[in-house]
Design an enzyme around this catalytic site. Sequence first.
Site, PDB file in Angstrom:
ATOM      1  N   SER A   1      32.790  42.155  33.519  1.00 20.01           N
ATOM      2  CA  SER A   1      34.178  42.575  33.715  1.00 20.01           C
ATOM      3  C   SER A   1      35.148  41.494  33.285  1.00 20.01           C
ATOM      4  CB  SER A   1      34.415  42.935  35.185  1.00 20.01           C
ATOM      5  OG  SER A   1      33.644  44.058  35.567  1.00 20.01           O
TER       6      SER A   1
ATOM      7  N   ARG B   1      37.650  41.585  29.824  1.00 23.28           N
ATOM      8  CA  ARG B   1      39.088  41.453  30.069  1.00 23.28           C
ATOM      9  C   ARG B   1      39.639  40.186  29.420  1.00 23.28           C
ATOM     10  NH1 ARG B   1      37.098  44.513  34.158  1.00 23.28           N
ATOM     11  NH2 ARG B   1      38.504  45.904  35.354  1.00 23.28           N
TER      12      ARG B   1
ATOM     13  N   SER C   1      38.671  56.962  36.811  1.00 28.13           N
ATOM     14  CA  SER C   1      38.328  55.554  36.584  1.00 28.13           C
ATOM     15  C   SER C   1      39.566  54.680  36.680  1.00 28.13           C
ATOM     16  CB  SER C   1      37.694  55.375  35.197  1.00 28.13           C
ATOM     17  OG  SER C   1      37.452  54.003  34.935  1.00 28.13           O
ATOM     18  N   SER C   2      39.421  53.546  37.366  1.00 28.38           N
ATOM     19  CA  SER C   2      40.501  52.556  37.408  1.00 28.38           C
ATOM     20  C   SER C   2      40.657  51.848  36.067  1.00 28.38           C
ATOM     21  CB  SER C   2      40.233  51.529  38.505  1.00 28.38           C
ATOM     22  OG  SER C   2      39.077  50.756  38.205  1.00 28.38           O
ATOM     23  N   GLN C   3      39.660  51.966  35.193  1.00 27.92           N
ATOM     24  CA  GLN C   3      39.726  51.297  33.889  1.00 27.92           C
ATOM     25  C   GLN C   3      40.878  51.803  33.032  1.00 27.92           C
ATOM     26  OE1 GLN C   3      35.831  51.705  32.144  1.00 27.92           O
ATOM     27  NE2 GLN C   3      34.876  50.292  33.610  1.00 27.92           N
TER      28      GLN C   3
ATOM     29  N   SER D   1      37.629  51.117  43.940  1.00 26.31           N
ATOM     30  CA  SER D   1      37.740  50.333  42.703  1.00 26.31           C
ATOM     31  C   SER D   1      39.060  49.587  42.579  1.00 26.31           C
ATOM     32  CB  SER D   1      37.541  51.227  41.476  1.00 26.31           C
ATOM     33  OG  SER D   1      36.271  51.833  41.497  1.00 26.31           O
TER      34      SER D   1
ATOM     35  N   ASP E   1      28.550  50.600  41.959  1.00 23.99           N
ATOM     36  CA  ASP E   1      27.376  50.112  41.244  1.00 23.99           C
ATOM     37  C   ASP E   1      26.424  49.359  42.163  1.00 23.99           C
ATOM     38  OD1 ASP E   1      28.292  51.249  38.937  1.00 23.99           O
ATOM     39  OD2 ASP E   1      29.076  49.398  38.077  1.00 23.99           O
TER      40      ASP E   1
ATOM     41  N   LYS F   1      22.235  45.292  27.964  1.00 25.66           N
ATOM     42  CA  LYS F   1      23.652  45.656  28.054  1.00 25.66           C
ATOM     43  C   LYS F   1      24.431  44.629  28.863  1.00 25.66           C
ATOM     44  CE  LYS F   1      26.545  49.520  29.661  1.00 25.66           C
ATOM     45  NZ  LYS F   1      27.422  49.671  28.479  1.00 25.66           N
TER      46      LYS F   1
END
Length: 421
Positions: free
Chosen positions: A25, A29, A166-168, A194, A309, A406
């Site tokens: 994350s 960012r 999603s907060s994304q 989130s 998660d 990943k």
Amino acid sequence: MSSGARPVPVLSAVDSVIRPPGSKSETIRALAAAGLAEGRSHLYEPLDADDPTAMAGALQALGIPIDRKTVPWSVDGQGGRLIAADGPLDANESGLSARILLAMAGNVDGASRVVGRGRLPQRPMGGIVDVLEALGVELSGERLPIEVVGRGRLHGGHIEVDCSESSQFATAVMLLAPIMTEPSVVEPIGLSGSANYLEGTVSIMRRFGAKIERTITGYEIANGGYRAADLFVEPDASAGVYPLAIAAISGGRVTIDGIGEGTWQPDAGLASILGSMGCHVEWATDRVTVDARGVSLHGVEVNMSDAPDAALGLAVVCLFATSPSRISGLGSLRHKESDRLKAISSEMRRIGGRVETGEDWLFVHPSDPHGAEVDSHGDHRIAMAMATAGTRVPGMRVANPHVVNKTWPGFWEFLDTLAAG
């Protein structure tokens, strides 16, 4: 399932200090903020794995030079001046990268195409698409691949973002706000859980010089741009979930180095949940220890909407508890690299787990798991969660083990190191 299944070593009571790889994350960012800044930034201890690699490659296609061959990584930010890419902006399987790249493509004067792989084309993008369309950007749809036609700098203002999926979506808008033509107020709508991930976005933005203030309903963000910075990336609390879970089910002790009581990462909260199950937990400024020596685990009832998660590792621990557990707030897991709620319950049943599921909850009974070959469902977190169970149950094998690349390319070597003592 693949014939290349990876055997999982059975571990006795572990006693180890572990520093997980860098936070996915934070790395993604930080790559975005550094790319939008003016001047050269350096990222220390970033996550070198598939998701950040995809983000870095797409940023380079937008005209941002990045050198990942050196330690630390260097990013030559262009002050928000992005060019139209010659080819597609490939997010690979990274949902966070895809959503940020859509916003960045909206800031380009020209056409871009954002693409993804695996299950990413099925994952929702509507929240960011709606915002960009309201800001005058043309987009071809709400699922990847998406053609984006921008007209240069986005204009900002009052921006409502639907974060029910999603907060994304809000993260993507917030990251672009400092280079918009006017100040912005970003208001997440329908945010359930989130919220800490948005605090992580705020933290990264501020470290690159952005001016951002919280309001009752969102964030006020000045359009003063970013400045270059040197950033040490915190270890990944999401990766740290599995060593902590191994400590709990092995009756051992694990200290996670580099993640302490001041972390913004919500998955670090698993340590406290394990404490409520009977483990001894000690927090310090820069580390957390879970000690399960002499402990009999009992069940727990917890809402994990803030850290869904981490619920995968928790669910595995609950198999070995002496009483039932109910984990709720898991609706967002259905929209990840796999339908994680369906996948984890399926694989836990495959090894003899007694599990019930609903739309957003998981009920785990005390079970007597046995060895089996389990399916990773093409999902790194399913693979690592089931491998965690395998450290307690002889005869476990994980199909398609490479999916861990990943976010944790060295995961299997980490387990081998624990087994070697």
